[in-house]
Design a protein around this motif. Structure first.
Motif, short mmCIF file in Angstrom:
data_model
loop_
_atom_site.label_atom_id
_atom_site.label_comp_id
_atom_site.label_asym_id
_atom_site.label_seq_id
_atom_site.Cartn_x
_atom_site.Cartn_y
_atom_site.Cartn_z
N PRO A 31 -64.96 21.64 101.76
CA PRO A 31 -64.35 20.35 102.10
C PRO A 31 -64.14 19.41 100.91
N TYR A 32 -64.41 19.88 99.69
CA TYR A 32 -64.38 18.98 98.54
C TYR A 32 -63.00 18.90 97.88
N LYS A 33 -62.20 19.95 98.04
CA LYS A 33 -60.88 19.94 97.42
C LYS A 33 -60.02 18.82 98.03
N ASP A 34 -59.41 18.01 97.18
CA ASP A 34 -58.53 16.91 97.61
C ASP A 34 -59.26 15.91 98.49
N ALA A 35 -60.55 15.74 98.29
CA ALA A 35 -61.33 14.81 99.12
C ALA A 35 -61.65 13.51 98.39
N ALA A 36 -61.14 13.33 97.16
CA ALA A 36 -61.47 12.13 96.39
C ALA A 36 -60.23 11.57 95.71
N GLU A 37 -60.38 10.35 95.25
CA GLU A 37 -59.27 9.62 94.64
C GLU A 37 -58.88 10.22 93.28
N LYS A 38 -57.56 10.39 93.10
CA LYS A 38 -57.02 10.86 91.83
C LYS A 38 -55.87 9.95 91.40
N ILE A 94 -63.19 7.71 88.04
CA ILE A 94 -64.65 7.59 88.08
C ILE A 94 -65.13 7.39 89.51
N ASN A 95 -64.38 6.61 90.32
CA ASN A 95 -64.75 6.45 91.73
C ASN A 95 -64.65 7.78 92.46
N GLY A 96 -63.58 8.54 92.16
CA GLY A 96 -63.42 9.85 92.78
C GLY A 96 -64.53 10.80 92.39
N PHE A 97 -64.91 10.78 91.13
CA PHE A 97 -65.97 11.65 90.61
C PHE A 97 -67.30 11.37 91.31
N PHE A 106 -56.63 6.04 102.17
CA PHE A 106 -57.97 5.77 101.64
C PHE A 106 -58.12 6.33 100.23
N LEU A 107 -57.42 7.43 99.95
CA LEU A 107 -57.49 8.07 98.63
C LEU A 107 -56.35 7.62 97.72
N GLY A 108 -55.60 6.61 98.13
CA GLY A 108 -54.55 6.05 97.27
C GLY A 108 -53.26 6.84 97.26
N ARG A 109 -53.06 7.69 98.27
CA ARG A 109 -51.84 8.49 98.30
C ARG A 109 -50.73 7.76 99.06
N ALA A 156 -62.66 12.66 103.33
CA ALA A 156 -62.14 11.82 102.25
C ALA A 156 -63.25 10.84 101.88
N ALA A 157 -63.52 10.68 100.59
CA ALA A 157 -64.61 9.82 100.13
C ALA A 157 -64.10 8.91 99.02
N ASN A 158 -64.56 7.65 99.05
CA ASN A 158 -64.17 6.71 98.01
C ASN A 158 -65.18 5.57 97.96
N VAL A 159 -65.09 4.80 96.89
CA VAL A 159 -65.99 3.66 96.68
C VAL A 159 -65.30 2.40 97.18
N ILE A 160 -66.02 1.59 97.95
CA ILE A 160 -65.49 0.33 98.49
C ILE A 160 -66.21 -0.83 97.83
N ASP A 161 -65.45 -1.74 97.23
CA ASP A 161 -66.02 -2.95 96.63
C ASP A 161 -66.25 -3.97 97.73
N GLN A 162 -67.47 -4.45 97.82
CA GLN A 162 -67.84 -5.43 98.84
C GLN A 162 -67.99 -6.81 98.23
#
Length: 634
Positions: A347-354, A362-365, A436-439, A454-460
């Motif tokens: 499930p990791y392929k294409d699951a983060a921001e690029k 760095i957020n995607g990593f 969510f991944l900026g696409r 899909a995973a990403n960092v959210i600024d609060q």
């Protein structure tokens, strides 16, 4: 050369071996087994021998071998397959004076097994074994060894089982590509990691002291100075860049492993690999990866600040152009000492921001690591170790508090939130994950096959950062998914999406929302829910707003969040999800039956309190009356 000095060899933790012997009738299976066990050729042997065990001291690995004779008849095929599955190795026999039995190796036995060890050939046949077996071995690359033997004369009969055990304990196949005549990629990666661990001064070469430390660590004895000079000379002759003034380089170190295999000593390579924690698949074994188990299904595992700081530093180290993103080549370099890049498959392929050109931010990593830790903490720990994380594994992970406790305390300390995204087909679930991944939004529809993450960092607000993991669950999997009592235990927020322009989509979403609510009440894992009215750029169906608002009011959750992935910025939705997760006691839907059950429980509890108070008052009154009577009598 580098290597052991005798004694028991590494066997990868095995305590015993099971070897099955198979072949056509009359090829000498039973005679071979009996001859090896008794060291004499038997005059009479049964058609099928019972299991025979060779003692541990029969071969250098000090492991007992159980030899299983198998029936030749096709009628016993089920039993035959069962024995093959239980066996660590299979020896196939053919009779050299019966050419048809040789043909049967490729027409029947090898297609079934793809394993091979051989019997004997007739002395009257002037054909070399190599000529017979070369075409077969070329086709079946898994074959480790071909050997001639004779049960009658005992010539090389014991060697058959020695090579069978060697093929299991120290196989060449995972290490060396016979066709390319080179080390396999996984071995090269493992050897590079071992080299890095032994290069204490980080100068890119192993000096004499480092080589001695390596030798003692792996084989328990130092290198003789003359032997060390000889090793370097052999390397320099065959691999000119393998030795420099500083010592043995990585190419030279790799060449030594090729030399071990070339000289028929794969056991030396395996002794080194197992000393550094590798298993037969050239991955770190489970004993090297101590991951404590969760005590409750509604707990989760997160990386500690120490591990996150290490990962941030590694990212900067490999971001050679300092553009805040890792190019595919830079990411490959980062994982060059791991068996494989861990994010090439679902499930990791294409699951983060690029970035727009496909580089990992760095957020995607960091999000990929958070996702891997959430789903497979052992894999996460293994890959941390592969890339150089040298801290105590105990400092790698932290366990979160139970979600049920978070709800009671009305707050949470989690840094990673998991959100389940439900909804009917074509409701816009995938578009939410893509955004969510900026696409960019796409009008073309493509059904999601299976679950997707899909995973990403959210600024609060206040500068805090939370990692949000969205897990899309297709409509056709919802029913089966929710049948598991613990299905919602890992969920911080459940989002139900529907197409606000489609009445069918709304009705289906309402069914899913009610089912999620019921499952939460029945299992005790009640989950905060958000309803999302997607495709807000289209005309809503009549009464859509009134119906959805009414359902939300009945369930006690917020009214739907309206949005359009095509027109608007959905970031407010993701912040809303995180905010909902940070208040785990709110937005939990309550059905009518759930409300009745809750009222009954409260009534019973209040009644018990009343009875307890009444009983206490009764005892107090009785005590007072007795005291009064005693004073009166006095």
């Amino acid at each position: 050369m580098l290597g052991g000095h005798g004694g028991k060899s590494s066997a990868g933790g095995r305590k015993s071996l099971r070897v099955a012997v198979a072949g056509d009738k009359g090829t000498g299976k039973s005679s071979l087994i009996s001859a090896v066990a008794s060291e004499t050729f038997p005059d009479n042997v049964p058609r099928v021998l019972p299991p025979t065990t060779l003692p541990a001291d029969a071969y250098p690995d000090y492991i007992p071998i159980t030899i299983v004779d198998t029936p030749s008849s096709i009628d016993n095929r089920i039993k035959l397959i069962e024995e093959f599955r239980k066996a660590d190795a299979v020896i196939l026999t053919y009779a050299c004076d019966q050419p048809a039995t040789l043909d049967r190796l490729t027409s029947y036995w090898l297609p079934e097994l793809r394993r091979l060890e051989l019997d004997l050939r007739d002395e009257r046949l002037p054909v070399r074994l190599e000529d017979i077996m070369a075409p077969i071995m070329k086709e079946y690359r898994e074959i480790e060894t071909c050997i001639e033997c004779s049960a009658l004369t005992l010539i090389q009969a014991p060697d058959v089982f020695y090579y069978a055990s060697k093929a299991v304990l120290h196989p060449t196949f995972p290490l060396f590509d016979q066709e390319k005549q080179s080390l396999k990629p996984r071995l090269r990666r493992a050897v590079q990691r071992i080299f890095n661990l032994c290069d204490h001064d980080l100068d890119g070469a192993l000096n004499d002291a480092e080589l001695n430390d390596f030798q003692i660590n792996c084989f328990g004895a130092p290198l003789d100075p003359v032997e060390l000079i000889g090793v370097k000379r052999v390397v320099q002759e065959r691999q000119p860049d393998g030795v420099t003034d500083l010592g043995l380089t990585l190419p030279g170190f790799l060449f030594l492993f090729s030399l071990f295999i070339e000289r028929g000593r794969p056991e030396t390579a395996w002794a080194i690999l197992r000393k550094f924690g590798y298993n037969d698949c050239l991955e770190l074994n489970s004993e090297s990866l101590p991951v404590p188990a969760k005590h409750s299904p509604d707990q989760s595992i997160e990386l500690t600040n120490e591990a996150m700081d290490f990962l941030s530093g590694i990212f900067q180290l490999y971001d050679l152009d300092n553009d805040g993103a890792l190019r595919p080549a830079e990411l490959d370099d980062l994982f060059q000492t791991a068996p494989d890049s861990p994010w090439l498959e679902a499930p990791y392929k294409d699951a983060a921001e690029k970035t727009s050109v496909g580089n990992l931010t760095i957020n995607g990593f960091l999000s990929e690591w958070a996702l891997m830790t959430l789903l497979d903490p052992r894999k996460s720990l293994a890959n941390l170790i592969y890339i150089g994380y040298g801290h105590d594994p105990a400092s790698t992970f932290s366990f979160t508090r139970k979600r049920s406790v978070d709800r009671k305390k009305q707050r949470t300390e989690r840094n990673v939130f998991q959100c389940f995204v439900f909804g009917p087909k074509k409701s816009g679930k995938s578009a939410i994950l893509d955004s969510f991944l900026g696409r960019k939004f796409s009008d073309s529809y493509k059904a999601t096959m299976g679950e997707r993450y899909a995973a990403n960092v959210i600024d609060q607000p206040g500068g805090t950062k939370k990692t949000l993991v969205l897990r899309e669950i297709p409509e056709d999997r919802v029913k089966k998914f929710l049948t598991n009592k613990e299905s919602l235990a890992a969920c911080d927020v459940a989002v139900v999406v529907y197409d606000s322009s489609d009445v069918y989509s709304w009705k289906k979403a309402r069914e899913i929302l009610m089912e999620v609510a019921r499952r939460g009440e029945e299992s005790g894992y009640g989950t905060p829910c958000l309803l999302v009215a997607a495709k807000d750029d289209l005309d809503p169906y009549p009464m859509s707003v009134q119906e959805s608002d009414r359902v939300c009011m009945e369930l006690g959750i917020d009214v739907p969040v309206s949005l359009s992935m095509k027109l608007g910025d959905p970031n407010s939705l993701f912040s809303r999800i995180v905010s909902t997760a940070e208040n785990p006691h709110l937005s939990i839907p309550e059905t009518e039956s759930g409300r009745r059950s809750k009222n009954i429980r409260q009534f019973v509890n209040n009644s018990l309190v009343f009875v307890s108070v009444g009983t206490a008052l009764g005892f107090a009154g009785l005590a007072a009356y007795r005291a009064y009577s005693a004073r009166k009598n006095t």
